[in-house]
Design an enzyme around this catalytic site. Structure first.
Site, PDB file in Angstrom:
ATOM      1  N   PHE A 209       0.711  -1.295  -0.050  1.00  0.00           N
ATOM      2  CA  PHE A 209       0.047   0.078  -0.145  1.00  0.00           C
ATOM      3  C   PHE A 209       0.873   1.327   0.066  1.00  0.00           C
ATOM      4  CE2 PHE A 209      -2.049   3.525   2.479  1.00  0.00           C
ATOM      5  CZ  PHE A 209      -3.241   3.374   1.823  1.00  0.00           C
ATOM      6  N   ASP A 210       1.842   1.220   0.850  1.00  0.00           N
ATOM      7  CA  ASP A 210       2.665   2.518   0.984  1.00  0.00           C
ATOM      8  C   ASP A 210       3.127   2.736  -0.295  1.00  0.00           C
ATOM      9  OD1 ASP A 210       2.335   1.391   3.548  1.00  0.00           O
ATOM     10  OD2 ASP A 210       3.678   2.652   4.584  1.00  0.00           O
TER      11      ASP A 210
END
Length: 455
Positions: A209-210
């Site tokens: 996600f990051d």
């Protein structure tokens, strides 16, 4: 007070996220999210220490949101006790795991103009929190990340994690031309308006996600501020490194494909929030030219790869009876690697000449493929000694697919990189003169140097 919501299609039970009343004070400027899964021991000291630090150092109203994603121990009970003890604490409970899912939900519900998150182990020194969020409060930047690899950072961790982290960030720079230095540090912040624009585009709900969020932000012309941090490794980390690494590789491949094909509307986000506009003659326009060229290169590389794999499998079957599995694998891979490098040199990257240097470097890349395929054969022999020929070939095909992905990255970023092209090169067979390369971009057009270049 308890409410129920289903943000972004993810079922969630939201505890203590009502509109703030006068008793709770003014609306928070900063919301620090702590995603947790089975952290009943570390949660209370983390929140207590973080709240004390914010009370003593942060000059604006704040909120701490505990995002519990499907814990099976007493984490939620500890979180609710902290909510009753501290008015600044909110609790969010989701019935599905995934750090990305927890952050998407918590950030989507938060009223604060600046959103942050940090890991519950507090590996990052909290003195970096104010420098992290200050550029977002002032409007100077759109996202901010803590970096363990930036100049000035002080890090204590084992060599295994250090090597993995540096290799992953190097792969991001080569495969996606990311310019940020540390994608995985659990210490980040984002403006709420930027989050609302980018979160619907982020597909991953776990550890990638990051990275996906940061790459999309860069491609949208947003400014990412990096803060060198003091960071001490948590020896009790329960992250599955192998599974996470494989998921990250799949995420890189998917994100690169989506960017190359234009599936992600980064131009629209750039027009809405970006600090630069996408007009003819700008570096972003040159990037679009590079996207088309990358698609053409991928098509040629894929066709050559299919032919090479077929030849490799034929040679392996032919030689196996004479040299055994490992010997046949070595000779078949060596022959097809030499032919593959020569074909890609001419057809994919448009270079002519003898190419002795390219072949030598191609043999180094061949060593990577040999390690993957030999490792696959060794693992198969250890785990399933009686496996048949079909299973053996299937394992080799899977290993070859992974080697092919890494070979393309190595060819494009190293062996046939335009800055290393010699005098015997010619332009790629695209039919058009490519645009000038764009520093720091993924889709740099491959333009070999002219023999008369002064560079």
């Amino acid at each position: 007070m308890t409410t129920t919501g289903h943000p972004q299609g993810s079922a969630a039970l939201v505890e203590h996220i009502p509109a703030r009343s006068e008793q709770l004070g003014p609306r928070p400027v900063l919301d620090v999210v702590i995603p947790v899964y089975n952290e009943e021991i570390d949660l209370e000291p983390c929140v207590t220490r973080l709240r004390r630090h914010l009370v003593e150092t942060f000059p604006y109203p704040f909120q701490i949101t505990i995002a519990d994603n499907a814990s099976t121990d007493q984490t939620l009970a500890v979180a609710n006790r902290l909510k009753e003890l501290f008015p600044e604490v909110a609790v969010l409970h989701l019935d599905a795991k995934g750090r990305g899912r927890a952050l998407r939900t918590a950030w989507g519900l938060s009223p604060a103009p600046v959103l942050a998150y940090m890991d519950v182990d507090l590996s990052t020194d909290l003195r970096a929190l104010l420098p992290l969020v200050a550029p977002l409060i002032s409007g100077h930047s759109d996202l901010a990340i803590g970096s363990r690899l930036a100049p000035g950072a002080r890090v204590v961790r084992g060599p295994k994690r250090e090597v993995i982290s540096r290799c992953y960030n190097l792969l991001l720079r080569r495969a996606l031309s990311a310019r940020f230095s540390d994608a995985q540090c659990g210490f980040k912040a984002i403006r709420r308006d930027v989050a609302r624009a980018l979160l619907p585009l982020v597909q991953d709900t776990d550890w990638f996600f990051d990275t996906e969020l940061l790459v999309l932000a860069e491609r949208s012309g947003l400014r990412i501020y990096e803060v060198p941090v003091d960071w001490v490794d948590d020896p009790d980390s329960r992250v599955d490194i192998v599974a996470t690494a494989m998921a990250d590789l799949r995420g890189i491949a998917r994100l690169g494909r989506d960017l190359a094909t234009g599936r992600l509307p980064v131009r629209e986000v750039r027009a809405q929030l970006g600090r630069r506009t996408l007009t003819a003659g700008t570096p972003a326009a040159a990037e679009a030219t590079g996207q088309r060229q990358l698609i053409q290169q991928l098509a040629r590389f894929g066709a050559i790869g299919i032919a090479s794999t077929a030849a490799y499998l034929a040679l392996f079957v032919l030689l196996r009876g004479w040299f055994g599995a490992q010997g046949a694998n070595f000779f078949a891979l060596l022959v097809t690697a030499v032919a593959n490098t020569a074909a890609n040199r001419r057809l994919t990257f448009g270079q002519r000449g003898v190419g002795a240097r390219s072949q030598i470097e191609g043999l180094i890349v061949f060593g990577l493929g040999l390690a993957l395929t030999s490792g696959a054969l060794g693992a198969l022999r250890a785990l399933a000694p009686g496996a048949g020929r079909g299973v053996e070939l299937s394992a080799l095909i899977a290993a070859n697919l992974m080697a092919t992905l890494l070979r393309f990255v190595a060819f494009r970023a190293w062996v046939f990189h335009p800055r290393r092209t010699g005098p015997g090169a010619s332009h790629p067979p695209t039919g058009q003169e490519p645009a000038e390369p764009v520093p720091g971009r993924l889709f740099r057009p491959i333009r070999p140097r002219s023999p008369h270049s002064d560079e």
